[in-house]
Write an enzyme that holds these catalytic residues in place. Structure first.
Site, PDB file in Angstrom:
ATOM      1  N   GLU A 175     -19.491  -5.815  62.863  1.00  0.00           N
ATOM      2  CA  GLU A 175     -20.456  -4.885  62.269  1.00  0.00           C
ATOM      3  C   GLU A 175     -20.054  -3.553  62.581  1.00  0.00           C
ATOM      4  OE1 GLU A 175     -23.155  -2.708  60.553  1.00  0.00           O
ATOM      5  OE2 GLU A 175     -23.286  -4.704  60.332  1.00  0.00           O
ATOM      6  N   GLU A 227     -31.854 -12.121  52.986  1.00  0.00           N
ATOM      7  CA  GLU A 227     -32.121 -13.358  52.410  1.00  0.00           C
ATOM      8  C   GLU A 227     -33.432 -13.746  52.399  1.00  0.00           C
ATOM      9  OE1 GLU A 227     -29.858 -17.914  51.949  1.00  0.00           O
ATOM     10  OE2 GLU A 227     -29.217 -16.541  53.223  1.00  0.00           O
ATOM     11  N   ASP A 233     -22.706  -4.432  50.888  1.00  0.00           N
ATOM     12  CA  ASP A 233     -22.983  -3.405  50.013  1.00  0.00           C
ATOM     13  C   ASP A 233     -22.270  -3.590  48.720  1.00  0.00           C
ATOM     14  OD1 ASP A 233     -23.237  -0.765  48.774  1.00  0.00           O
ATOM     15  OD2 ASP A 233     -23.331   0.081  50.593  1.00  0.00           O
ATOM     16  N   GLU A 266     -17.819 -13.217  60.453  1.00  0.00           N
ATOM     17  CA  GLU A 266     -18.695 -12.635  59.449  1.00  0.00           C
ATOM     18  C   GLU A 266     -18.559 -11.223  59.555  1.00  0.00           C
ATOM     19  OE1 GLU A 266     -23.323 -12.528  58.545  1.00  0.00           O
ATOM     20  OE2 GLU A 266     -23.010 -12.854  60.528  1.00  0.00           O
ATOM     21  N   ASN A 320     -14.601  -1.904  61.691  1.00  0.00           N
ATOM     22  CA  ASN A 320     -14.760  -1.518  60.186  1.00  0.00           C
ATOM     23  C   ASN A 320     -13.768  -2.688  59.589  1.00  0.00           C
ATOM     24  OD1 ASN A 320     -14.001  -0.454  57.441  1.00  0.00           O
ATOM     25  ND2 ASN A 320     -15.292   1.131  57.884  1.00  0.00           N
ATOM     26  N   GLU A 342     -31.365 -11.930  57.468  1.00  0.00           N
ATOM     27  CA  GLU A 342     -32.821 -11.177  57.102  1.00  0.00           C
ATOM     28  C   GLU A 342     -33.012 -10.596  55.869  1.00  0.00           C
ATOM     29  OE1 GLU A 342     -31.042 -10.693  61.502  1.00  0.00           O
ATOM     30  OE2 GLU A 342     -30.284 -10.398  59.322  1.00  0.00           O
TER      31      GLU A 342
END
Length: 212
Positions: free
Chosen positions: A69, A194, A118, A44, A96, A192
């Site tokens: 993340e 969603e 984003d 993810e 990244n 979260e």
């Protein structure tokens, strides 16, 4: 919304290096060894506070999950979620997406999830979207043949852009869902974001694209 700075984040991540891999590039090509399993690897990108990746790990114990993340202050929440739920088939990394080739070997990943990325709505920022062609090229290299990219978003314009981007890149759209919760997929794990958007009646879009 910008994440609140957590000055203790670095130390917290170091203390939980069994869950967080602080030097992910050192595991390139060896992620199955990290999990001590030959299970498929699902990644993810933009794991946020970890609700999705931890929920998936609990629902599918025979799959190895990696959550990426870039913001440490957000990643600590995902770590806390992992410590609370304790699935043994999830690892988290602070990196990244532009550096995917430094972290993963060719054909090392089976599936990629892009959840509520984003949208970068301005045209001049299109290259930053995680479904822009340069990112798709990275995904293609680290995914196994016929590897999948699954996108979920509340942003209609990003969704439409991504459908075109996938198609122009030569990917096959295996699934296009215009209202995920109306579709009622029992295996869907909500993020979260969603939960927040769907509670307001906002449709959630999902598509599944395959490199062929």
């Amino acid at each position: 919304m910008r994440a609140r700075h957590k000055p203790w984040a670095d130390e917290f991540l170091k203390e939980n290096d069994h869950l967080v891999k602080l030097d992910p590039a050192s595991h390139k090509g060896q992620w199955q060894s990290v999990f001590q399993s030959n299970s498929p690897i699902h990644l993810e990108i933009g794991t946020g506070k970890g609700q999705f990746i931890v929920g998936m790990a609990k629902q599918f114990p025979n799959i190895s999950f990696i959550g990426m993340e870039v913001v440490k202050s957000i990643l600590v929440s995902a770590v806390q979620k992992g410590l609370e739920e304790k699935p043994n088939n999830v690892r988290l990394i602070n990196e990244n997406a532009e550096k995917l080739l430094e972290v993963f070997d060719e054909n090392e990943v089976d599936k990629i999830y892009l959840n509520f990325s984003d949208p970068w709505p301005k045209n001049k920022h299109a290259k930053r979207r995680l479904t822009y062609q340069t990112f798709l090229e990275l995904y293609k290299q680290i995914l196994k043949p016929n590897g999948e990219v699954i996108l979920k978003t509340d942003n209609k314009k990003l969704f439409e852009y991504s459908l075109v981007s996938f198609s122009q890149f030569g990917m096959k759209l295996e699934e296009v869902v215009l209202d995920l919760h109306e579709f009622n997929d029992p295996t869907n794990i909500k993020t979260e974001y969603e939960e927040k958007f769907s509670a307001k009646g906002q449709p959630i879009y999902r598509c599944r694209a395959v490199f062929v």
